[in-house]
Write an enzyme that holds these catalytic residues in place. Structure first.
Site, PDB file in Angstrom:
ATOM      1  N   ARG A  81       0.814  -1.203   0.000  1.00 20.65           N
ATOM      2  CA  ARG A  81       0.000   0.000   0.000  1.00 20.65           C
ATOM      3  C   ARG A  81       0.852   1.259   0.000  1.00 20.65           C
ATOM      4  NH1 ARG A  81      -3.366   0.439   5.244  1.00 20.65           N
ATOM      5  NH2 ARG A  81      -4.750  -1.036   4.238  1.00 20.65           N
ATOM      6  N   TYR A  82       1.965   1.224   0.714  1.00 21.56           N
ATOM      7  CA  TYR A  82       2.884   2.356   0.773  1.00 21.56           C
ATOM      8  C   TYR A  82       4.149   1.959   0.011  1.00 21.56           C
ATOM      9  CZ  TYR A  82       0.047   3.491   4.939  1.00 21.56           C
ATOM     10  OH  TYR A  82      -0.960   3.762   5.822  1.00 21.56           O
ATOM     11  N   ARG A  85       6.967  -0.135   2.150  1.00 19.34           N
ATOM     12  CA  ARG A  85       6.592  -1.161   3.129  1.00 19.34           C
ATOM     13  C   ARG A  85       5.627  -2.160   2.513  1.00 19.34           C
ATOM     14  NH1 ARG A  85       4.368   3.477   6.594  1.00 19.34           N
ATOM     15  NH2 ARG A  85       5.117   4.490   4.727  1.00 19.34           N
ATOM     16  N   CYS A  94      -5.307 -17.353  14.708  1.00 25.94           N
ATOM     17  CA  CYS A  94      -5.119 -16.431  15.835  1.00 25.94           C
ATOM     18  C   CYS A  94      -5.391 -17.166  17.143  1.00 25.94           C
ATOM     19  CB  CYS A  94      -6.084 -15.248  15.725  1.00 25.94           C
ATOM     20  SG  CYS A  94      -5.578 -14.066  14.464  1.00 25.94           S
ATOM     21  N   CYS A  98     -11.123 -12.057  17.417  1.00 26.92           N
ATOM     22  CA  CYS A  98     -11.707 -10.799  17.835  1.00 26.92           C
ATOM     23  C   CYS A  98     -12.936 -10.574  16.964  1.00 26.92           C
ATOM     24  CB  CYS A  98     -10.726  -9.653  17.616  1.00 26.92           C
ATOM     25  SG  CYS A  98      -9.081 -10.049  18.235  1.00 26.92           S
ATOM     26  N   CYS A 101     -12.764  -8.109  14.040  1.00 23.86           N
ATOM     27  CA  CYS A 101     -11.597  -8.223  13.154  1.00 23.86           C
ATOM     28  C   CYS A 101     -11.890  -7.780  11.722  1.00 23.86           C
ATOM     29  CB  CYS A 101     -11.121  -9.674  13.134  1.00 23.86           C
ATOM     30  SG  CYS A 101      -9.702  -9.935  12.053  1.00 23.86           S
ATOM     31  N   ARG A 103     -10.221  -8.695   9.188  1.00 27.71           N
ATOM     32  CA  ARG A 103      -9.960  -9.795   8.237  1.00 27.71           C
ATOM     33  C   ARG A 103     -10.792 -11.024   8.562  1.00 27.71           C
ATOM     34  NH1 ARG A 103      -3.947  -8.316   8.802  1.00 27.71           N
ATOM     35  NH2 ARG A 103      -3.866  -6.463   7.494  1.00 27.71           N
ATOM     36  N   ASP A 261     -12.405  -0.209  11.583  1.00 31.45           N
ATOM     37  CA  ASP A 261     -12.601  -0.222  10.132  1.00 31.45           C
ATOM     38  C   ASP A 261     -14.087  -0.442   9.833  1.00 31.45           C
ATOM     39  OD1 ASP A 261      -9.875   0.120   9.596  1.00 31.45           O
ATOM     40  OD2 ASP A 261      -9.506  -2.018   9.877  1.00 31.45           O
ATOM     41  N   ASP A 298      -7.844   4.145   9.248  1.00 28.35           N
ATOM     42  CA  ASP A 298      -7.338   3.467   8.053  1.00 28.35           C
ATOM     43  C   ASP A 298      -8.408   3.675   6.979  1.00 28.35           C
ATOM     44  OD1 ASP A 298      -5.443   1.958   6.722  1.00 28.35           O
ATOM     45  OD2 ASP A 298      -5.305   0.489   8.342  1.00 28.35           O
ATOM     46  N   LYS A 305      -3.329   5.034   6.337  1.00 26.97           N
ATOM     47  CA  LYS A 305      -3.709   5.524   7.655  1.00 26.97           C
ATOM     48  C   LYS A 305      -3.551   7.039   7.725  1.00 26.97           C
ATOM     49  CE  LYS A 305      -2.243   1.245   9.960  1.00 26.97           C
ATOM     50  NZ  LYS A 305      -1.636   0.535   8.812  1.00 26.97           N
TER      51      LYS A 305
HETATM   52  C1  LIG Z   1      -0.626  -0.230   8.722  1.00 28.63           C
HETATM   53  C2  LIG Z   1       0.003  -0.745   7.507  1.00 28.63           C
HETATM   54  C3  LIG Z   1       1.373  -0.567   7.276  1.00 28.63           C
HETATM   55  C4  LIG Z   1       2.294   0.054   8.300  1.00 28.63           C
HETATM   56  O1  LIG Z   1       2.024   1.384   8.490  1.00 28.63           O
HETATM   57  P1  LIG Z   1       2.943   2.227   9.502  1.00 28.63           P
HETATM   58  O2  LIG Z   1       2.232   3.524   9.568  1.00 28.63           O
HETATM   59  O3  LIG Z   1       4.308   2.313   8.897  1.00 28.63           O
HETATM   60  O4  LIG Z   1       2.974   1.481  10.787  1.00 28.63           O
HETATM   61  C5  LIG Z   1       1.895  -1.012   6.095  1.00 28.63           C
HETATM   62  N1  LIG Z   1       1.135  -1.606   5.149  1.00 28.63           N
HETATM   63  C6  LIG Z   1      -0.179  -1.800   5.352  1.00 28.63           C
HETATM   64  C7  LIG Z   1      -0.960  -2.462   4.279  1.00 28.63           C
HETATM   65  C8  LIG Z   1      -0.793  -1.379   6.532  1.00 28.63           C
HETATM   66  O5  LIG Z   1      -2.094  -1.595   6.730  1.00 28.63           O
HETATM   67  S1  SF4 Z   2      -7.925  -8.529  15.070  1.00 30.00           S
HETATM   68 FE1  SF4 Z   2      -8.123 -10.313  13.711  1.00 30.00          FE
HETATM   69  S2  SF4 Z   2      -6.054 -10.741  13.037  1.00 30.00           S
HETATM   70 FE2  SF4 Z   2      -5.876  -9.438  14.863  1.00 30.00          FE
HETATM   71  S3  SF4 Z   2      -5.700 -10.851  16.577  1.00 30.00           S
HETATM   72 FE3  SF4 Z   2      -7.861 -10.375  16.359  1.00 30.00          FE
HETATM   73  S4  SF4 Z   2      -8.679 -12.003  15.058  1.00 30.00           S
HETATM   74 FE4  SF4 Z   2      -6.462 -12.044  14.834  1.00 30.00          FE
END
Ligand SMILES: *Cc1c(COP(=O)(O)O)cnc(C)c1O
Ligand code: SF4
Length: 350
Positions: A81-82, A85, A94, A98, A101, A103, A261, A298, A305
């Site tokens: 995304r960035y 990174r 997990c 949660c 979550c 995902r 989210d 996000d 973010k």
């Molecule tokens: C949150 C996230 C990051 C890391 O973001 P930082 O602001 O550097 O902590 C990198 N890639 C994705 C897809 C993310 O969701």
């Molecule tokens: S938020 Fe989702 S990915 Fe993160 S610990 Fe909880 S269940 Fe696992």
């Protein structure tokens, strides 16, 4: 792990309503986290126990993939995304599920990491020299067999342009006994490795999680936290101050407070954006600056973010700006003549 039947019978609760939710979004709970629950509906219970509201599909803003991760994955499970990174989803398992979550769609449709996917992801990182930072995520990477996790870390480490490894996990609080001296020492060997730990409420801090954090910090792994702001669970200044200041004593530096989210079926956890900004303003200067994370949202569609902060600026005059301190006391700070426009622009005042 505790089964839903055992959990319901332990609390003398009817299992059927939970079971209906569990069939769509499975229940997973470590014995450790189950043992931290004090009463039904308490702040830990609500994070992990299936709730019929999760099946509500009437939320007009709810999405299945709220961060557009699938669209931003050049290789399955690798989210880019960035520019510098990547986030690599190395497992869908997990220690607890949660209920909020982002995902959770993957719980019943996991994308297991097999040899071809590992090879493709490593190839993508290798041929993209702009990537300096690889974030191992999930699911929870600490649920992988240690040998497999080490193999992934070793292979990423072989790529010369990758300077940093990060690992996102909930294990140190959700199932701390998994962090043994061996695990801590072996993970640290792939440093610099930064660990970001998901933790939402002060009651999650136990003797065992203190010990887990001690082992990780003593092994030389810098620790940070990520907290999801959750309605009725941790959306109050006393709860957050207690959590963040306590984390510092575990050598965990609060990193992000995350706005929920827009995940389908999680509306009951969502706070207004204004609430988070107000909470941050209430904490500012009242607890150690080290204990204060950034409050971020996000953006949908994977746009990244964005920090949300209450501005302390009351107004910008020609030669001075009027700033408010934490107690609401306003005072002037001088400005250079050509500064006014720049400052108004960066503050979003036009
Ligand atoms: C949150 C996230 C990051 C890391 O973001 P930082 O602001 O550097 O902590 C990198 N890639 C994705 C897809 C993310 O969701
Ligand atoms: S938020 Fe989702 S990915 Fe993160 S610990 Fe909880 S269940 Fe696992």
């Amino acid at each position: 792990m505790i089964s839903l039947e055992d959990f319901a019978s332990q609390w003398k609760m009817p299992v059927a309503p939970m079971m209906a939710v569990h069939r769509v979004y499975p229940f997973v709970l470590s014995r450790h986290f189950a043992g931290l629950i004090r009463t039904p509906e308490d702040p830990l219970w609500r994070q992990v126990v299936p709730d019929p509201r999760e099946l509500d599909e009437s939320d007009p803003v709810g999405l299945r993939d709220p961060l557009g991760e699938e669209r931003r994955s050049p290789v399955p499970n690798l989210v880019h995304r960035y520019p510098d990174r990547v986030l690599w989803i190395v497992t869908d398992a997990c220690a607890v599920h949660c209920r909020f979550c982002t995902r959770k769609r993957r719980w019943t449709h996991p994308v297991p990491l097999h040899d071809d996917l590992i090879r493709e992801a490593l190839h993508y990182i290798r041929k993209t020299p702009a990537i300096h930072d690889v974030i191992l995520s999930g699911g929870d990477p600490l649920m992988l067999p240690l040998e497999l996790l080490e193999e992934l870390m070793a292979k990423v480490r072989e790529i010369p342009h990758v300077r940093l490894l990060r690992l996102g996990t909930r294990v140190p609080f959700a199932d701390p006994v998994r962090i043994t001296p061996t695990v801590a020492r072996r993970l640290a060997a792939y440093g610099p490795l930064y660990m970001n730990i998901h933790v939402n409420h002060p009651w999650e801090i136990s003797e065992e999680s203190r010990e887990a954090c001690r082992l990780l910090a003593d092994a030389g792994i810098p620790l940070g936290s990520q907290t999801v702001l959750l309605k009725g669970i941790n959306d109050s200044a006393p709860v957050l101050s207690s959590l963040f200041t306590e984390l510092l004593t575990l050598r965990v530096r609060p990193y992000y407070l995350l706005q929920m989210d827009l995940m389908q079926g999680t509306r009951h956890f969502r706070t207004p954006l204004a609430a988070g900004a107000e909470l941050m303003a209430a904490l500012r200067n009242r607890i150690s600056g080290l204990a204060i994370p950034q409050f971020v949202v996000d953006l949908p569609q994977g746009l990244g973010k964005v920090p949300i902060t209450a501005s302390a600026v009351e107004r910008v005059d020609a030669d001075r700006v009027i700033l408010q301190n934490f107690a609401g006391h306003a005072t002037a700070y001088p400005l250079e003549p050509e500064e006014r426009g720049r400052l108004r622009h960066i503050l979003g005042l036009g």
